[in-house]
Design an enzyme around this catalytic site. Structure first.
Site, PDB file in Angstrom:
ATOM      1  N   ASP B  93       0.971  -1.092  -0.078  1.00 45.54           N
ATOM      2  CA  ASP B  93       0.101  -0.018   0.141  1.00 45.54           C
ATOM      3  C   ASP B  93       0.994   1.124   0.112  1.00 45.54           C
ATOM      4  O   ASP B  93       2.230   1.133   0.064  1.00 45.54           O
ATOM      5  CB  ASP B  93      -1.000  -0.101   1.163  1.00 45.54           C
ATOM      6  N   ASP B 266      -7.771  -7.514   0.331  1.00 43.17           N
ATOM      7  CA  ASP B 266      -6.861  -7.492   1.504  1.00 43.17           C
ATOM      8  C   ASP B 266      -7.401  -7.448   2.727  1.00 43.17           C
ATOM      9  O   ASP B 266      -8.373  -6.667   2.831  1.00 43.17           O
ATOM     10  CB  ASP B 266      -5.694  -6.784   1.313  1.00 43.17           C
ATOM     11  N   CYS B 304     -12.657 -29.744   7.532  1.00 44.31           N
ATOM     12  CA  CYS B 304     -11.363 -28.857   7.093  1.00 44.31           C
ATOM     13  C   CYS B 304     -10.129 -29.627   6.798  1.00 44.31           C
ATOM     14  O   CYS B 304      -9.833 -30.355   7.544  1.00 44.31           O
ATOM     15  CB  CYS B 304     -11.500 -27.637   8.007  1.00 44.31           C
ATOM     16  N   CYS B 306      -7.054 -28.280   6.668  1.00 39.46           N
ATOM     17  CA  CYS B 306      -5.807 -27.394   6.988  1.00 39.46           C
ATOM     18  C   CYS B 306      -5.076 -28.181   7.928  1.00 39.46           C
ATOM     19  O   CYS B 306      -5.491 -29.226   8.644  1.00 39.46           O
ATOM     20  CB  CYS B 306      -6.289 -25.960   7.526  1.00 39.46           C
ATOM     21  N   CYS B 309      -6.624 -28.261  11.482  1.00 42.46           N
ATOM     22  CA  CYS B 309      -7.765 -29.235  11.557  1.00 42.46           C
ATOM     23  C   CYS B 309      -7.404 -30.724  11.537  1.00 42.46           C
ATOM     24  O   CYS B 309      -8.143 -31.495  12.038  1.00 42.46           O
ATOM     25  CB  CYS B 309      -8.935 -28.911  10.882  1.00 42.46           C
ATOM     26  N   HIS B 335      -5.763 -22.073  10.087  1.00 37.30           N
ATOM     27  CA  HIS B 335      -6.959 -22.362  10.174  1.00 37.30           C
ATOM     28  C   HIS B 335      -7.989 -21.345   9.297  1.00 37.30           C
ATOM     29  O   HIS B 335      -8.402 -21.369   8.352  1.00 37.30           O
ATOM     30  CB  HIS B 335      -7.648 -22.827  11.099  1.00 37.30           C
TER      31      HIS B 335
END
Lengths: 370, 370
Positions: B93, B266, B304, B306, B309, B335
């Site tokens: 930015d 974002d 999930c 990930c 998980c 997660h």
């Protein structure tokens, strides 16, 4: 008994030896350094990261886990290994050291120790039987007897009393222990007094523990004094059982301990100093937080193969530490644990080649800069 | 120009589209969510973990990196990618938003903004030229123009002034920008006022930026109002350039934004709420710190895929969070980022199949529980 030990090599030049420690969760090569996972996590790290750094076995603290989340929760989770996703061996301490060093308002009787939680002030009572029960619920591979760890300095009479109580408590621990798979270790106390160490070892050896710890050291005494106590205590321990020096983890002390015949160590040092921005290197510690590293684009330790050193500069890690970013602590922790575990690996190689004295001399010269 | 964009699919039922954003550090599939690495680190994560969670592109904050460690240090390190070991695309930015929201004692003139560091109180000055110079030193793939981001609520005259200034500053940014490889995006301001949004878009489009952001949203206005502003602003932007909604990352807002034709997002939300012990799930947020999860041995979100998980229970993560252990925040962050990035992946699939309206309806029903 599911926990066994055998010596595989003896060094020619020192009392050092390599060995294999068989546990329900795998075989450990000794001399071994156990990273400390006080609250069921080696601070900031995943189990995979501990493994990648060279971790074989970890230590968890019974006192902390009993208070939070509670050993019953961990039992329900299927034990500590499943709860924390670490499938290697775990040693739990007995909670004794923490009760004596962390908990306020403790009161010691023959029955056990009443203490207040350092978290919420609630009242609790640990007896030898309770310490064993909690460790059985946690399901560690190796449990420790509930002992009275004396501070330094400590007068002879108090040290003697603690030795006698620790022995009586060891008998009760042994009687309460009902897990075939879980090994249980005795702890030799006696402060800096040779005859008390002898007395303590003599009493505990009769109980035929799976291993023996040297307790009550690294509690503030000068290093030279610790080495002297080791010189007289280690020879009292059985040859064919693992010998564990509790709470020791400074690189120079690891080398000195091994040369005196110690097989196992644990310590928060590598992970704790990382959180203060200090990295361990072959040439001693560096405080990577310091301004001198702001534009230093070398890794923490040139030549090191750890994840942190392969990918990041001192300048970046310093930036993260100064900015309060967790990754800075993570990277320094990874390096310090890798450094310590790699040192143990080199030690095992040196012993196998009968060159421990030479290795130790060179390492201490480089690390201590003497 | 090294940054290019093409639309690959248009959804039949909504304004959503998929696209490919070409950057010097690789091709990004849009709609994309960029994780925020404010201080050159996505909080608590390694770049490999961001990648494993599905991360294609990240955002870093110019204001923070200018103040600490300083853009010159990062330039010396070989740029931001090397400094932080992230080899994918980076958007920076302009520092405008942070100067206006974080720094105390700012003073705005036509030349730029004088402000004090929120870290040490030191005095600094950001002009459009300076913002571009710092971003060139950082070496990001996409730089943003230095804009004046108005708060909510904001009266018409002030919003109009900010639009005019942002346009004049955009001209100066474009003139100062001298990096072939680095794309530069304009930012449409105008608050909640349709005619100002039109005016802002009109002025910026003449400058032919590589992409266009919708700024000044998600600054406290009701979500419905944000959607209304998007409804009137997105159609003003070129079809063949990426459209970036700054600072938006709540799962429902991502879906609503995509359906209105946004390509890039974002937000700190997934990583920030993780640090407060909140996990994102398809059925809404759960506060895993809460006592109800103390003995819940399910993963954060059943099903999930990930890392968190696959290996850990809510009970364990809650324990870590309560005990102040970094790993608890790490696992929840992993997660939440995986959840958000997986949502974007599902969104791209839905668009490819022309089913975004249906997907959006189902997701919002499940997530908002309506």
């Amino acid at each position: 008994m599911a926990v066994r030990f055998c010596v595989t090599h003896e060094d020619n030049s020192t009392a050092a030896r390599t060995g294999l420690l068989y546990t329900p969760h795998g075989v450990v090569e000794t001399p071994v350094f156990m990273a400390v996972g006080t609250q069921a996590t080696v601070k900031t790290m995943t189990p995979e990261e501990v493994r990648e750094a060279g971790g074989q076995m970890i230590l968890c603290n019974t006192y902390h886990l009993y208070l939070r989340p509670g050993h019953e929760v961990i039992r329900e989770a299927g034990g500590l290994h499943r709860f924390m996703n670490w499938n290697g061996p775990i040693l739990t301490d007995s909670g004794g050291f923490q009760v004596f060093s962390l908990a306020p308002l403790r009161r010691i009787t023959e029955e056990g120790v009443a203490f207040r939680s350092h978290i919420d002030g609630s009242l609790h009572f640990f007896s030898p039987e309770k310490a064993v029960e909690v460790q059985m619920a946690l399901g560690s591979d190796i449990a420790m007897v509930f002992d009275e760890c004396t501070p330094y300095p400590c007068d002879y009479n108090y040290a003697k009393e603690a030795v006698m109580r620790t022995e009586r408590w060891a008998v009760r621990c042994m009687a309460a222990h009902r897990r075939e798979y879980q090994g249980i270790f005795g702890i030799v106390q006696g402060g800096v007094y040779r005859d008390l160490r002898e007395k303590s070892a003599e009493g505990l050896l009769k109980l035929n523990f799976a291993g023996y710890a040297v307790g009550g050291l690294s509690v503030g005494e000068p290093k030279e004094l610790m080495y002297e106590v080791l010189d007289c205590t280690v020879p009292l321990l059985p040859y064919d059982k693992p010998r564990y020096l509790m709470g020791v983890g400074s690189p120079d002390c690891l080398v000195e301990g091994v040369m005196r015949g110690i097989d196992m160590f644990d310590c928060v040092l590598p992970t704790r100093v990382a959180r203060n921005g200090t990295a361990l290197t072959r040439n001693g510690k560096i405080v990577v937080r310091n301004a001198e590293y702001a534009r230093d684009f070398n890794p923490l330790e040139p030549g090191c193969g750890c994840y942190a050193c392969r990918h990041y500069s001192r300048a970046y890690i310093r930036h993260l530490l100064k900015a309060g970013e967790v990754l800075g602590i993570r990277l320094t922790t990874i390096h310090n644990l890798h450094f310590t575990l790699n040192l143990m690996k080199e030690i095992r190689e040196a012993i196998s080649q009968g060159k421990m004295a030479e290795f130790g001399r060179n390492f201490l010269k480089s690390y201590l800069g003497e």
